[in-house]
Design an enzyme around this catalytic site. Structure first.
Site, PDB file in Angstrom:
ATOM      1  N   CYS A   2       0.751  -1.285  -0.220  1.00 11.42           N
ATOM      2  CA  CYS A   2       0.111  -0.096  -0.343  1.00 11.42           C
ATOM      3  C   CYS A   2       0.772   1.266   0.087  1.00 11.42           C
ATOM      4  O   CYS A   2       1.723   0.961   0.557  1.00 11.42           O
ATOM      5  CB  CYS A   2      -1.003   0.039   1.216  1.00 11.42           C
ATOM      6  SG  CYS A   2      -1.944  -1.403   1.481  1.00 11.42           S
ATOM      7  N   ARG A  27       6.423  -0.846  -4.479  1.00 11.83           N
ATOM      8  CA  ARG A  27       5.480  -1.371  -2.958  1.00 11.83           C
ATOM      9  C   ARG A  27       4.858  -2.810  -3.283  1.00 11.83           C
ATOM     10  O   ARG A  27       4.137  -3.769  -2.237  1.00 11.83           O
ATOM     11  CB  ARG A  27       5.367   0.020  -1.738  1.00 11.83           C
ATOM     12  CG  ARG A  27       5.588   1.176  -1.121  1.00 11.83           C
ATOM     13  CD  ARG A  27       5.094   1.817  -0.798  1.00 11.83           C
ATOM     14  NE  ARG A  27       4.344   1.361   0.571  1.00 11.83           N
ATOM     15  CZ  ARG A  27       5.151   1.448   1.768  1.00 11.83           C
ATOM     16  NH1 ARG A  27       6.733   1.842   1.735  1.00 11.83           N
ATOM     17  NH2 ARG A  27       4.712   1.152   2.205  1.00 11.83           N
ATOM     18  N   TRP A  76      -3.037  -2.142  -1.480  1.00  7.85           N
ATOM     19  CA  TRP A  76      -3.044  -4.259  -1.688  1.00  7.85           C
ATOM     20  C   TRP A  76      -3.708  -5.012  -0.853  1.00  7.85           C
ATOM     21  O   TRP A  76      -3.807  -4.639  -0.115  1.00  7.85           O
ATOM     22  CB  TRP A  76      -1.062  -4.410  -1.274  1.00  7.85           C
ATOM     23  CG  TRP A  76      -0.697  -5.387  -1.384  1.00  7.85           C
ATOM     24  CD1 TRP A  76      -0.274  -5.987  -2.495  1.00  7.85           C
ATOM     25  CD2 TRP A  76      -0.755  -6.876  -0.353  1.00  7.85           C
ATOM     26  NE1 TRP A  76       0.252  -7.695  -1.662  1.00  7.85           N
ATOM     27  CE2 TRP A  76      -0.311  -8.096  -0.882  1.00  7.85           C
ATOM     28  CE3 TRP A  76      -1.464  -7.307   0.821  1.00  7.85           C
ATOM     29  CZ2 TRP A  76       0.049  -9.245   0.170  1.00  7.85           C
ATOM     30  CZ3 TRP A  76      -1.047  -7.621   1.683  1.00  7.85           C
ATOM     31  CH2 TRP A  76      -0.333  -9.253   1.221  1.00  7.85           C
ATOM     32  N   ASN A 102      -3.477   2.764   5.092  1.00  5.97           N
ATOM     33  CA  ASN A 102      -2.672   1.542   5.341  1.00  5.97           C
ATOM     34  C   ASN A 102      -2.673   0.793   6.520  1.00  5.97           C
ATOM     35  O   ASN A 102      -3.025   1.955   7.761  1.00  5.97           O
ATOM     36  CB  ASN A 102      -0.861   1.659   5.342  1.00  5.97           C
ATOM     37  CG  ASN A 102      -0.690   2.365   3.653  1.00  5.97           C
ATOM     38  OD1 ASN A 102      -1.833   2.683   2.777  1.00  5.97           O
ATOM     39  ND2 ASN A 102       0.176   3.197   3.341  1.00  5.97           N
ATOM     40  N   GLY A 103      -2.182  -0.298   6.745  1.00  7.36           N
ATOM     41  CA  GLY A 103      -2.917  -1.270   8.041  1.00  7.36           C
ATOM     42  C   GLY A 103      -3.704  -2.069   8.122  1.00  7.36           C
ATOM     43  O   GLY A 103      -4.190  -2.074   6.866  1.00  7.36           O
ATOM     44  N   GLU A 488      18.556 -18.320  -0.545  1.00  8.30           N
ATOM     45  CA  GLU A 488      17.966 -16.895  -1.046  1.00  8.30           C
ATOM     46  C   GLU A 488      18.023 -17.163  -2.578  1.00  8.30           C
ATOM     47  O   GLU A 488      16.663 -16.122  -3.300  1.00  8.30           O
ATOM     48  CB  GLU A 488      19.384 -16.455  -0.995  1.00  8.30           C
ATOM     49  CG  GLU A 488      19.573 -14.673  -1.834  1.00  8.30           C
ATOM     50  CD  GLU A 488      17.419 -13.603  -1.324  1.00  8.30           C
ATOM     51  OE1 GLU A 488      17.793 -12.795  -1.425  1.00  8.30           O
ATOM     52  OE2 GLU A 488      16.910 -14.128  -0.079  1.00  8.30           O
ATOM     53  N   LYS A 492      14.441 -15.588  -5.152  1.00  5.47           N
ATOM     54  CA  LYS A 492      14.772 -14.903  -6.199  1.00  5.47           C
ATOM     55  C   LYS A 492      14.221 -15.796  -6.974  1.00  5.47           C
ATOM     56  O   LYS A 492      13.344 -14.730  -7.556  1.00  5.47           O
ATOM     57  CB  LYS A 492      15.729 -14.882  -6.322  1.00  5.47           C
ATOM     58  CG  LYS A 492      16.851 -13.858  -5.256  1.00  5.47           C
ATOM     59  CD  LYS A 492      16.565 -12.550  -4.978  1.00  5.47           C
ATOM     60  CE  LYS A 492      15.087 -12.027  -4.270  1.00  5.47           C
ATOM     61  NZ  LYS A 492      15.488 -12.447  -2.727  1.00  5.47           N
ATOM     62  N   GLU A 495       9.800 -15.476  -6.048  1.00 10.71           N
ATOM     63  CA  GLU A 495       9.915 -14.687  -6.053  1.00 10.71           C
ATOM     64  C   GLU A 495       9.077 -14.345  -7.847  1.00 10.71           C
ATOM     65  O   GLU A 495       7.942 -13.330  -7.754  1.00 10.71           O
ATOM     66  CB  GLU A 495      10.191 -13.848  -5.568  1.00 10.71           C
ATOM     67  CG  GLU A 495      10.004 -13.514  -3.863  1.00 10.71           C
ATOM     68  CD  GLU A 495      11.332 -13.084  -3.959  1.00 10.71           C
ATOM     69  OE1 GLU A 495      11.433 -12.506  -2.300  1.00 10.71           O
ATOM     70  OE2 GLU A 495      12.338 -12.668  -3.782  1.00 10.71           O
ATOM     71  N   HIS A 511      17.784 -37.166   2.371  1.00  8.62           N
ATOM     72  CA  HIS A 511      16.587 -37.719   3.492  1.00  8.62           C
ATOM     73  C   HIS A 511      15.117 -37.021   3.012  1.00  8.62           C
ATOM     74  O   HIS A 511      14.534 -36.945   4.201  1.00  8.62           O
ATOM     75  CB  HIS A 511      16.912 -36.873   5.157  1.00  8.62           C
ATOM     76  CG  HIS A 511      17.928 -36.871   5.680  1.00  8.62           C
ATOM     77  ND1 HIS A 511      18.277 -38.339   6.377  1.00  8.62           N
ATOM     78  CD2 HIS A 511      19.395 -36.744   5.269  1.00  8.62           C
ATOM     79  CE1 HIS A 511      19.318 -38.299   6.920  1.00  8.62           C
ATOM     80  NE2 HIS A 511      20.400 -37.783   6.313  1.00  8.62           N
ATOM     81  N   LYS A 610       7.091  -5.183  -1.179  1.00  8.21           N
ATOM     82  CA  LYS A 610       7.987  -4.228  -1.442  1.00  8.21           C
ATOM     83  C   LYS A 610       8.245  -4.253  -0.273  1.00  8.21           C
ATOM     84  O   LYS A 610       8.809  -5.195   0.990  1.00  8.21           O
ATOM     85  CB  LYS A 610       8.591  -2.894  -1.819  1.00  8.21           C
ATOM     86  CG  LYS A 610      10.115  -2.694  -1.399  1.00  8.21           C
ATOM     87  CD  LYS A 610      11.023  -4.107  -2.412  1.00  8.21           C
ATOM     88  CE  LYS A 610      12.397  -3.501  -1.423  1.00  8.21           C
ATOM     89  NZ  LYS A 610      13.740  -4.632  -2.096  1.00  8.21           N
TER      90      LYS A 610
END
Length: 615
Positions: A2, A27, A76, A102-103, A488, A492, A495, A511, A610
């Site tokens: 947002c 964002r 968002w 926002n929130g 990581e 990436k 995402e 395993h 973001k």
């Protein structure tokens, strides 16, 4: 997650609001809207639509977009699907007020039911609409001005918010409030700017005020900025200078911000260590550690709290601190840490890592740890962010604004700061020899040049990406310091390309995950030269015996792995403690080019934000 923009002054508000919304697109969002007061305050126009800011621009073309006061928002979705009705701003029942938020309001259903019992009819499924209805109800019932109505209403609200509200008939004032969600006010010449971060403000002014929790700003075009708290106690705002510049927010000729930020890493690592290593190049100093060295020397335990990419950096920090400092370290997901009633004492140090400094779960973990008496150290990128202000001490990573949603330069910056933190503590504790310390400082300074050499492999990685663009699954393997780098790398890829990918410690393949290996399963193995290099080779052989396709990240000049793997990407030799910084860059490029080949929105991947400012 947002975005908020606001303007009041002598200029037309619409162009400033739209440009600000474009600045905040990084964002993550699914709808956009704005509200303008025009015609001498007689009209309050709200325009909003599902989709991108460009869709809002098209929608507004035939509308009255005049006015020198306005608020705007990118949403968002949390409560209610992405559609026109749920987009912000929201009108009050009478359409005399418009509000952006926002929130998350946790008790919105209780407030909504109460208002419905009084005859209010809601137009959306959002928690936000409840706030603006409540403010209007309080304003009418108590016959108070807008600021007082906001104060009284927010006393009834449970949750997180950054909000701005404007009122028809009052073209001189924006009321803004904040709790657990960032809000910054830019102070110009006879004008004010409002935003959820500084990116929409930087081209207009370098003077800003960051609101603190439960503070309300009365932004009047004819008066100095006024800040009060929920109890109407006046607060003196602290004006700060922005260190950001406009060029950092542009692509600079690159097709995507992500690629630009990957290429910036030699410079950002240099910026990160600059001023922290002496002229002779044999000493590293983090003032946040030195100023509190007693806390670090006597710490019984260090707990690292973070989310996502920052959590991966924290895992590398765990290795560094335990190896160099001999202090036990635990790495926790902030979202789990805050809810499991952890045992924390006043001899513990909690290190909070967050690129934005606004991550809601990490901020909540900080507050929990503070309440238990722990010393809190923050590692952030955003100067003046909530976590930077909530911690006892800390270090900025100084990598500049990161616009691409998938973190790249922030990750390597975080690992670099953690390396310097571990070295500084170790020297103060006497747990590292002089020779080892100076060697590690020397290798640290060599990293920017080594990253430049990695970037010379870009064309090779671009070609390699074409082979694997249409794979459905990937496995990433690493051991020791490179295990978090494997995690990581997998993150990436998933995402930005939406390909399912998982990272594992290489030895854990036997395993369970080895059952997935066949000739259609690409495996990325990080196999640089280190103390368990031979073990990693054995793990690669196990994959090849089952016809898996192996892409190996290897040290320059390697022959053993390259004779086994299907494809090799060479990186410069470095000490294993810093290997994740070097090996992460080709993994970033591989993910980037696969996503580009699949025509993905690399900078703004679907469903992601973001800065995650809600739980």
């Amino acid at each position: 997650m947002c975005g908020i923009v606001g303007y009041i002054g002598n200029q037309e508000a619409y162009p400033i609001l739209i440009k600000g919304l474009h600045r905040l697109e990084y964002r993550g969002y699914d709808s956009a809207g704005l509200a303008l007061i025009t015609d001498g305050g007689k009209k309050l126009n709200v325009y909003k639509t599902k989709g991108k800011v460009s869709d809002l621009e098209r929608f507004s073309q035939s509308k009255d977009i005049s006015g020198t006061i306005g608020i705007a928002h990118t949403r968002w979705a949390t409560h209610g699907e992405p559609n026109d009705a749920n987009a912000h701003p929201h009108y009050s029942q009478t359409e005399n007020l418009a509000l952006i938020h926002n929130g998350i309001i946790e008790n919105y259903s209780v407030i909504r039911a109460e208002l419905e019992s009084k005859g209010y009819v809601f137009r959306s499924s959002t928690d936000t609409e409840v706030i603006v209805y409540l403010i209007e109800y309080v304003q009418k019932t108590n016959r108070v001005d807008l600021c007082t109505a906001v104060q009284l209403a927010l006393h009834q609200v449970v949750g997180a918010y950054a909000l701005a509200v404007i009122e028809k008939g009052n073209s001189d004032t924006i009321i803004a409030a904040r709790k657990s969600s960032p809000l910054v006010i830019g102070i110009g010449k006879n004008e004010f700017f409002l935003a959820s971060d500084a990116t929409p403000i930087v081209e207009y002014t370098d003077e800003v005020v960051y609101l603190n929790d439960e503070e309300i700003a009365v932004i009047n075009r004819n008066e100095p900025l006024k800040v009060v708290n929920l109890n109407n106690v006046t607060v003196t705002p602290e004006i700060k200078k922005l260190a950001m510049n406009l060029s950092q927010l542009e692509k600079g000729g690159y097709p995507h911000f992500m690629l630009k930020e990957i290429y910036e890493q030699p410079k950002t690592i240099m910026d990160c260590i600059r001023g922290r290593i002496n002229v002779e190049g044999n000493n590293v100093v983090l003032s946040g550690v030195i100023d509190n060295k007693g806390k670090f020397i006597n710490a019984s335990r260090i707990i690292i709290v973070a989310c996502g990419t920052s959590w991966h950096a924290g895992l590398i920090g765990e290795h560094l601190i335990e190896e160099f400092c001999r202090i036990p370290v635990e790495v926790e997901y902030a979202s789990e840490f805050r809810y499991r009633d952890p045992v924390i004492t006043d001899t513990d140090i909690v290190i909070a890592i967050s690129q934005s400094g606004e991550t809601a779960d990490t901020l909540a973990a900080v507050e929990l740890a503070k309440s238990k008496g722990a010393f809190i150290y923050g590692i952030c990128n955003a100067v003046g962010s909530s976590i930077a202000r909530a911690t006892d001490s800390g270090s900025y990573i100084h990598v500049g604004p990161e616009i691409g949603v998938a973190s790249t330069k922030a990750f390597t910056g975080q690992v670099t700061v953690l390396s310097m933190l571990a070295l500084t503590i170790a020297r103060e504790k006497g747990t590292i020899t002089k020779e080892k310390f100076e060697s590690m400082v020397k290798h640290l300074q060599e990293l920017p040049e080594k990253l430049k050499k990695v970037l010379e492999k870009t064309d090779d990685i671009k070609e390699l990406s074409k082979i694997f663009t249409y794979a459905h699954n990937f496995i990433y393997l690493g051991r020791g310091y490179n295990y978090p780098a494997a995690l990581e790398g997998a993150l990436k890829l998933k995402e930005i390309s939406y390909i399912h990918a998982e990272g594992y410690p290489a030895a854990e393949m036997k395993h369970g995950p080895i059952a997935l290996i066949d000739n259609e399963m690409p495996v990325v193995a990080i196999a640089t030269t280190d103390r368990i290099y031979e073990k990693t080779i054995s793990n690669i052989q196990e994959i090849k015996a089952r016809k898996g396709k192996v892409i190996a990240i290897v040290t320059e000049g390697d022959t053993l792995v390259c004779n086994i793997a299907d494809y090799c990407i060479e990186v410069p030799e470095t000490v294993e403690e810093y290997a994740p910084i070097v090996t992460s860059v080709p993994l970033q490029l591989l993910a980037y080019f696969i996503a580009v080949n699949k025509c993905r929105d690399v900078d703004q991947p679907r469903n992601l934000a973001k800065s995650v400012t809600v739980e």
